[in-house]
Design an enzyme around this catalytic site. Structure first.
Site, mmCIF file in Angstrom:
data_model
loop_
_atom_site.group_PDB
_atom_site.id
_atom_site.type_symbol
_atom_site.label_atom_id
_atom_site.label_comp_id
_atom_site.label_asym_id
_atom_site.label_seq_id
_atom_site.Cartn_x
_atom_site.Cartn_y
_atom_site.Cartn_z
ATOM 1 N N GLU A 108 15.036 8.582 3.810
ATOM 2 C CA GLU A 108 14.004 7.408 4.197
ATOM 3 C C GLU A 108 14.093 6.214 5.045
ATOM 4 O OE1 GLU A 108 12.529 3.887 1.181
ATOM 5 O OE2 GLU A 108 14.562 4.397 0.839
ATOM 6 N N GLU B 39 19.665 8.394 -5.932
ATOM 7 C CA GLU B 39 19.191 7.285 -5.209
ATOM 8 C C GLU B 39 20.066 7.643 -4.100
ATOM 9 O OE1 GLU B 39 17.281 4.987 -4.681
ATOM 10 O OE2 GLU B 39 17.877 3.836 -4.356
ATOM 11 N N LYS C 77 17.889 7.313 -0.232
ATOM 12 C CA LYS C 77 18.337 6.128 0.838
ATOM 13 C C LYS C 77 18.025 5.814 2.038
ATOM 14 C CE LYS C 77 16.984 3.153 -0.575
ATOM 15 N NZ LYS C 77 16.172 2.458 -1.610
ATOM 16 N N ARG D 222 3.990 -4.887 4.645
ATOM 17 C CA ARG D 222 3.263 -3.632 3.493
ATOM 18 C C ARG D 222 2.469 -2.433 4.204
ATOM 19 N NH1 ARG D 222 1.767 -6.164 -1.341
ATOM 20 N NH2 ARG D 222 -0.280 -4.536 -1.336
ATOM 21 N N CYS E 128 -0.850 -2.161 3.142
ATOM 22 C CA CYS E 128 -1.861 -2.646 3.729
ATOM 23 C C CYS E 128 -1.387 -3.785 3.296
ATOM 24 C CB CYS E 128 -3.418 -3.128 3.267
ATOM 25 S SG CYS E 128 -3.415 -1.306 3.899
ATOM 26 N N ASN F 12 -7.688 -4.685 1.237
ATOM 27 C CA ASN F 12 -6.480 -3.765 0.582
ATOM 28 C C ASN F 12 -6.737 -2.829 -0.328
ATOM 29 O OD1 ASN F 12 -3.453 -4.304 -1.398
ATOM 30 N ND2 ASN F 12 -3.534 -3.263 -0.514
ATOM 31 N N GLY F 13 -6.354 -1.926 -0.705
ATOM 32 C CA GLY F 13 -6.796 -0.552 -1.762
ATOM 33 C C GLY F 13 -6.985 0.290 -1.189
ATOM 34 N N TRP G 14 -1.564 0.565 6.084
ATOM 35 C CA TRP G 14 -0.031 1.662 5.669
ATOM 36 C C TRP G 14 -2.101 2.429 5.820
ATOM 37 C CZ3 TRP G 14 -0.663 5.322 1.737
ATOM 38 C CH2 TRP G 14 0.601 5.280 1.781
ATOM 39 N N HIS H 23 23.607 26.740 -9.554
ATOM 40 C CA HIS H 23 22.270 27.659 -9.362
ATOM 41 C C HIS H 23 21.648 27.611 -8.756
ATOM 42 C CE1 HIS H 23 24.004 28.082 -13.467
ATOM 43 N NE2 HIS H 23 24.441 26.277 -13.021
ATOM 44 N N LYS I 149 6.223 -1.216 1.657
ATOM 45 C CA LYS I 149 6.958 -1.523 0.724
ATOM 46 C C LYS I 149 6.627 -2.133 -0.847
ATOM 47 C CE LYS I 149 10.151 -3.816 -1.098
ATOM 48 N NZ LYS I 149 11.616 -3.882 -1.243
HETATM 49 C C1 F6R Z 1 12.933 3.216 -1.496
HETATM 50 C C2 F6R Z 1 11.727 2.483 -2.313
HETATM 51 C C3 F6R Z 1 10.395 2.883 -3.278
HETATM 52 C C4 F6R Z 1 9.941 1.640 -4.197
HETATM 53 C C5 F6R Z 1 9.015 3.033 -5.070
HETATM 54 C C6 F6R Z 1 8.374 1.653 -6.529
HETATM 55 O O1 F6R Z 1 13.862 2.919 -0.411
HETATM 56 O O2 F6R Z 1 11.328 1.053 -2.011
HETATM 57 O O3 F6R Z 1 10.725 4.701 -3.669
HETATM 58 O O4 F6R Z 1 11.464 1.776 -5.136
HETATM 59 O O5 F6R Z 1 7.891 2.418 -4.291
HETATM 60 O O6 F6R Z 1 7.792 0.544 -5.951
HETATM 61 P P1 F6R Z 1 8.416 -0.566 -7.398
HETATM 62 O O7 F6R Z 1 9.422 -0.975 -7.278
HETATM 63 O O8 F6R Z 1 8.268 -1.827 -6.381
HETATM 64 O O9 F6R Z 1 7.084 -0.251 -8.204
#
Ligand code: F6R
Length: 590
Positions: free
Chosen positions: A469, A462, A466, A28, A2, A97-98, A73, A485, A585
């Site tokens: 998502e 990682e 990526k 956000r 949010c 927000n929260g 969100w 395994h 984000k």
């Molecule tokens: C994946 C991604 C998330 C963030 C995670 C932590 O591409 O962006 O997995 O890495 O939400 O966010 P931060 O780094 O802001 O604590």
């Protein structure tokens, strides 16, 4: 999680600016959006399910020198028009927000008193409470309501009886920006309008009275408090897509620059003497974070173990906070977080700090919450990252963590090495044909497995995050040795395994994994910096030979290669890589 914005102007239409601000804040959350404007003692509200653009054309009709807005969100209640913010009651309109943890109890209490609720959200209780406490003084009503709330909240409140906005901050992020024409309340600094030249960052519990002329901060008891106003400088990295079709690809192309800026920021802004004492004095290092930030920690574990010879563990922050280990002043806790606002990371390291550990934050956001928790901050200088999926910030985190690990050796060579790694990224990005070929395979596979050993395993995990998502293709990241395994049972002709092989010492064993997959008719793509491995495997797998790079720095190049693969797969499948479904984000809820 949010985004909220509020604009109070001496002249001009605040509603128009709030709409523009919501477009900037959409990273956000993008489940629904809404805005309220105060014009001549009357509040007008527009809200819609879906993206901010759905507010048009009604938003264009909103006028007034004071306005608030929200992009959501969803946590409580599905994303639709009714659950969209702002929520209104009596003379008030509120954006939040929260999460309000005690909303059920408050709702029951208010309902018993005759209040009715239109939405399924936790947030609606806030405006009902304020309305309930209102006896002609909006500030007092907001303070009384805030005192009843449990959870996390950044609020923007409009009252029809007064000009301006009342803001509250508790655990969720909020800043107040200033320019010559008034003030702007916003969840994040990068989403402030370009006209803003200075900001105040409220403390938890603060209530702010924002008018076009002045901003007054109070504590929760309404005693005035002083909050420092600091200048902010224009971003070195330009906002906007800069001619690229998506932010994700633009930000992947900013990785080389991020490495250079992060090195520069380290030498300019870090208290290297104190940080060296922390690292050298550590008998144990705990790295923590969530998602991609956690994955950066996985790679950095090798750096700290090899370079500092100290025991290093990497913990997912949302788990660590519920099973905190025993710590001492010789325990160094490193919190990795792009936004600096991730609730689980902040809670986990705050608890370890209270227990006596030293805390260093590695973050891309200078005024964020984590910078107030940590004893020391190591900046990641990636500039604003707009795409929800982290790309350049991950590379910046690797650079910052590498520099930290080299504090026990030689920082000068570290800088040279990172310059080479940056050049490797630049070289890689000159040709994207290999990424396209692997992306085509990902797009038609039922599942994609990423495998590697050592640092390549950290990259594999990682890469898997990526891909899943942004493309929604099922994926998993595995240590190559674990294949036999369990995961091998899933391999068939419809799956793709992407094997990362950048460490000559482990290459032979990874080649064995490739053979085992091919024997089960699984498809294989190999990502390698090693020419002999490429030669050996090119007949049986799609091979991408990356620019040459030492094993220790190979994640900089191989991770960017796999970010490209994820991006191209998303585009092939018609996904929006910048705004993956259900995600946002900055994860400020627990
Ligand atoms: C994946 C991604 C998330 C963030 C995670 C932590 O591409 O962006 O997995 O890495 O939400 O966010 P931060 O780094 O802001 O604590």
């Amino acid at each position: 999680m949010c985004g909220i914005i509020g604009v109070v102007r001496k002249s001009g239409n605040a509603a128009e600016e709030v709409f523009q601000g919501l477009l900037r804040l959409e990273y956000r959350g993008y489940d629904s959006a809404g805005m309220s404007a105060l014009d001549g003692g009357k509040i007008c509200t527009v809200k819609r399910g879906g993206r901010v653009s759905n507010l048009m054309p009604e938003a264009e009709r909103l006028k007034g020198s004071t306005a608030i807005g929200h992009t959501r969100w969803a946590t409580h209640g599905e994303p639709n028009d009714t659950n969209a913010h702002p929520h209104c009651s009596g003379k008030f309109s509120v954006v939040h927000n929260g999460i309000i943890e005690n909303y059920r109890q408050l709702k029951e209490e208010l309902s018993d008193g005759g209040a009715t609720f239109a939405s399924d959200t936790d947030s609606e209780v806030i405006v009902k409470l304020i309305d309930f406490y209102y006896k002609g003084d909006a500030l007092k009503a907001v303070a009384r309501a805030a005192a009843r709330l449990q959870g996390s909240f950044a609020l923007g409140v409009l009252c029809a009886d007064r000009e301006g906005i009342i803001a509250v901050k508790y655990k969720s992020p909020a800043v107040v920006g200033f320019d010559g024409n008034g003030a702007v309340l916003c969840s994040d600094i990068p989403a402030l309008p370009a006209s803003v030249t200075s900001v105040c960052v409220p403390e938890d519990g603060d209530i702010a009275e924002i008018t076009a002329e002045t901003v007054t901060f109070y504590d929760s008891k309404l005693t005035p408090v002083n909050r420092v106003r600091r200048p902010i400088f224009p971003e070195q990295f330009t906002l906007g897509q800069g001619g690229y079709p998506h932010y994700m690809i633009k930000e992947i192309h900013e990785a080389e620059r991020t490495v250079a800026e992060t090195c520069g920021g380290f030498f300019r802004n870090v208290d290297v003497k104190r940080l060296t004492e922390y690292v050298r004095g550590a008998d144990r290092i705990i790295i923590t974070g969530c998602g991609t930030a956690y994955n950066a920690g996985l790679a950095a574990k090798s750096y700290f173990t090899e370079k500092c010879g100290v025991f290093c563990q990497v913990e997912i922050a949302s788990e660590l906070r519920y099973s905190p280990p025993k710590v001492t002043p010789a325990t160094l806790v490193i919190a990795v977080t792009q936004s600096g606002e991730t609730a689980d990371t902040i809670e986990a390291v705050s608890a370890l700090k209270r227990a006596g550990a030293r805390v260093v934050a590695v973050t891309n956001c200078g005024y964020s919450q984590i910078t107030r928790v940590a004893h020391l901050v190591v900046p990641v200088c990636a500039g604003a990252e707009v795409c929800v999926a982290a790309t350049k910030s991950y590379i910046g985190q690797l650079a910052a963590l590498y520099l930290m690990a080299k504090l026990t050796e030689d920082l000068f060579t570290a800088q040279e090495e990172l310059t080479l790694a940056g050049a490797g990224i630049g070289e890689l990005l000159k040709s994207e044909a290999n990424a396209e070929e692997i992306a085509r395979q990902c797009a038609k596979s039922s599942a994609v497995f990423f495998l590697g050993r050592g640092l390549d395993y950290a990259v594999a995990v990682e890469a898997s995050l990526k891909l899943k998502e942004v493309s929604y293709v099922f994926s998993d990241g595995y240590p190559a040795g674990e294949l036999k395994h369990g995961t091998l049972a899933l391999i068939d002709e419809n799956t793709l395994s992407v094997v990362v092989i950048c460490n000559p010492a482990l290459a032979e064993k990874c080649c064995n994994a490739v053979s085992q997959i091919i024997s089960r008719r699984g498809k294989v793509a190999v990502i390698t910096c090693l020419a002999d491995v490429a030669e050996k495997l090119k007949a049986s797998a799609a091979v991408w030979l990356l620019p040459q790079c030492s094993a220790v720095l190979s994640p900089f190049v191989s991770a960017v290669a796999l970010q490209l693969v994820a991006y191209k797969t998303a585009v092939l499948l018609g996904r929006d890589p910048d705004k993956p479904r259900n995600l946002a984000k900055s994860v400020t809820v627990e």
